[in-house]
Design an enzyme around this catalytic site. Structure first.
Site, PDB file in Angstrom:
ATOM      1  N   ASN A   7       8.056  26.051  13.886  1.00 56.35           N
ATOM      2  CA  ASN A   7       8.443  27.452  13.760  1.00 56.35           C
ATOM      3  C   ASN A   7       7.226  28.152  13.140  1.00 56.35           C
ATOM      4  OD1 ASN A   7       9.561  29.899  13.127  1.00 56.35           O
ATOM      5  ND2 ASN A   7      11.330  29.048  12.031  1.00 56.35           N
ATOM      6  N   ARG A  66      10.175  27.401  18.188  1.00 60.88           N
ATOM      7  CA  ARG A  66      10.990  28.604  18.145  1.00 60.88           C
ATOM      8  C   ARG A  66      10.131  29.711  18.733  1.00 60.88           C
ATOM      9  NH1 ARG A  66      12.163  32.185  12.884  1.00 60.88           N
ATOM     10  NH2 ARG A  66      13.582  33.675  13.827  1.00 60.88           N
ATOM     11  N   HIS A  88      17.823  35.669  15.916  1.00 62.01           N
ATOM     12  CA  HIS A  88      18.379  34.577  15.096  1.00 62.01           C
ATOM     13  C   HIS A  88      19.317  33.684  15.921  1.00 62.01           C
ATOM     14  CE1 HIS A  88      17.598  37.372  11.473  1.00 62.01           C
ATOM     15  NE2 HIS A  88      16.683  36.421  11.470  1.00 62.01           N
ATOM     16  N   ARG A  94      12.111  44.669   5.625  1.00 66.40           N
ATOM     17  CA  ARG A  94      12.324  45.516   6.812  1.00 66.40           C
ATOM     18  C   ARG A  94      13.486  46.478   6.561  1.00 66.40           C
ATOM     19  NH1 ARG A  94      12.972  40.677  10.947  1.00 66.40           N
ATOM     20  NH2 ARG A  94      11.829  39.299   9.567  1.00 66.40           N
ATOM     21  N   GLU A 148      17.741  25.538  12.112  1.00 63.74           N
ATOM     22  CA  GLU A 148      17.147  25.962  13.382  1.00 63.74           C
ATOM     23  C   GLU A 148      16.295  24.859  13.995  1.00 63.74           C
ATOM     24  OE1 GLU A 148      15.961  29.263  10.959  1.00 63.74           O
ATOM     25  OE2 GLU A 148      16.282  30.650  12.620  1.00 63.74           O
TER      26      GLU A 148
END
Ligand code: ADP
Length: 399
Positions: free
Chosen positions: A9, A93, A181, A241, A379
């Site tokens: 990732n 990813r 996600h 963010r 993940e």
């Protein structure tokens, strides 16, 4: 020789990696780690599955480390660590699969080119994801690589959930809501099916609350709506963010204040969210530990926005049977979970505060009309499972 896979990732300043061995019934973790400080003072730390540090390495401050050199080193370490095992592939990813890529795919020149074209849609993530793939191709050209997309889990959204109220031509050229996600939500959905099949068959909101944060509305384990849309900016307030914003604010900045597009990008991605509102930090741990009223205000806004977005997703789902918290904040911050559930009490949510503080997997009272669960996400494991099912199609599917 037994087989293993590696998952990567890759972000702008850090690379997370994980190794898995293929067992009879699925995958077994075989170590994981992170390289931080890429571009400043690179630092690699890898751990055994039991948490013990297996290797640590620092490069000199300002080391001009090319991606190829870095991944060359990393592959060397992986092979050493997995002595006696064949690494059958590396999974990545990849944040954006656009409208065309909604299943894991083996990387080739055509795929890389198509994914390059999506980089403007995810400028902070996609170029780094692809740079990692290219660097590994350069040092190990024969090693199969698999791209797993964060948008893929949301691919089945109804047309309405994908549209902005903009002219059709823009939608047709890809200016639409995708959702992100997805690897995390895919994993959470599968885990929920194992842990609580009754709830998994119902109407569930999964809340991935990490540095990036979003909500996913799931109906019978399938994503039907997401708080994130075109880019990883929409929806919830995040670490740095802004989340959903009146687009008029951007026009004001550009037209009235003469702020450049690059400065707006920096503002929205790096200087907003928890950091911008608190003026202290984008890290939830710092804010929870702070007595500053602005820290408290940032946490309040964070949870208020989650409850507000959750209300919208409850409308998409036509009701709610359960909420699942996941990722750094969702898994580890009982105060945040409690504040969110308090704001959603109107749905019949009743939190068991002792279970919540004790980090139990199920944290609602027996009287609660809505189940509340915490499921640690993984993940990397999701990437490993996708990769094995793709690279070894004759093997019984692993879940
Ligand atoms: P990323 O999106 O980078 O994968 P993570 O899922 O690791 O992010 O989440 C990072 C966030 O989780 C940070 O805001 C961090 O403060 C928060 N976090 C991690 N551990 C805790 C904790 N014990 N209590 C509160 N917040 C935590």
């Amino acid at each position: 020789m037994s087989q293993a896979v590696a998952c990567i990732n890759a972000g702008s300043s850090s690379i997370k990696f994980a190794l898995f061995m293929l067992g009879k019934d699925g995958v077994e973790p075989a170590g994981a780690g992170k390289i931080e400080g890429i571009g400043t003072a690179p630092h690699l730390i890898a751990r055994e599955p039991d948490g013990r540090i297996s290797t640590e390495r620092r490069w000199p401050q300002g080391a001009a480390l090319s991606h190829e050199a870095l991944f060359g080193d990393l592959l060397g370490w992986m092979r050493e660590h997995l002595t006696g095992q064949e690494v059958i592939g590396i999974g990545h990813r990849v944040v954006h699969g656009g409208t065309h890529f909604f299943a894991p795919a083996i990387v080739d020149d055509a795929l890389l080119e198509a994914l390059d074209a999506l980089s403007p849609l995810a400028p902070l993530h996609q170029p780094h994801n692809l740079a990692a793939i290219r660097a590994i191709r350069a040092v190990a050209p024969d090693l199969p690589q698999v791209a797993c997309f964060d948008t893929a889990f949301h691919h089945g959204h109804a047309d309405l959930a994908t549209r902005f109220a903009l002219p059709r031509a823009l939608h047709d050229e890809g200016v639409r809501r995708y959702g992100f996600h997805g690897l995390s939500y895919d994993y959470v959905s599968r885990r929920l099916r194992e842990l609580d099949p009754g709830l998994a068959a119902g109407r569930v909101i999964a809340a991935h609350l990490g540095n990036g944060a979003s909500l996913c509305a799931m109906l019978a384990g399938t994503s039907v709506d997401s708080s994130m849309g075109f880019t990883a900016l929409e929806g919830l307030m995040m670490g740095t963010r802004c989340g959903t914003l009146d687009p008029g604010v951007i026009l004001y900045l550009l037209q009235q204040k003469g702020v450049s597009a690059a400065e707006v990008e920096d503002l929205l991605y790096h200087r907003s969210g928890l950091l911008g509102v608190s003026g202290i930090s984008g890290d939830m741990r710092d804010l929870l530990a702070s007595a500053d009223p602005h820290a408290r205000e940032a946490i309040d806004l964070f949870t208020w926005r989650i409850a507000r977005e959750a209300g919208a997703l409850v409308s998409t789902l036509g009701g709610l049977d359960g909420i699942v918290f996941t990722a750094g904040i969702g898994e580890n911050a009982p105060q945040v979970r409690a504040l969110v559930c308090e704001r959603l009490a109107w749905l019949g949510i009743e939190l068991d505060h002792a279970a919540n503080r004790g980090h139990a997997p199920l944290i609602n009272t027996s009287a609660s009309r809505v189940a509340v669960r915490v499921i640690p996400t993984d993940e990397e494991r999701m990437i490993a499972l996708h990769m094995i099912n793709l690279l070894l199609p004759t093997r019984e599917e692993v879940a």
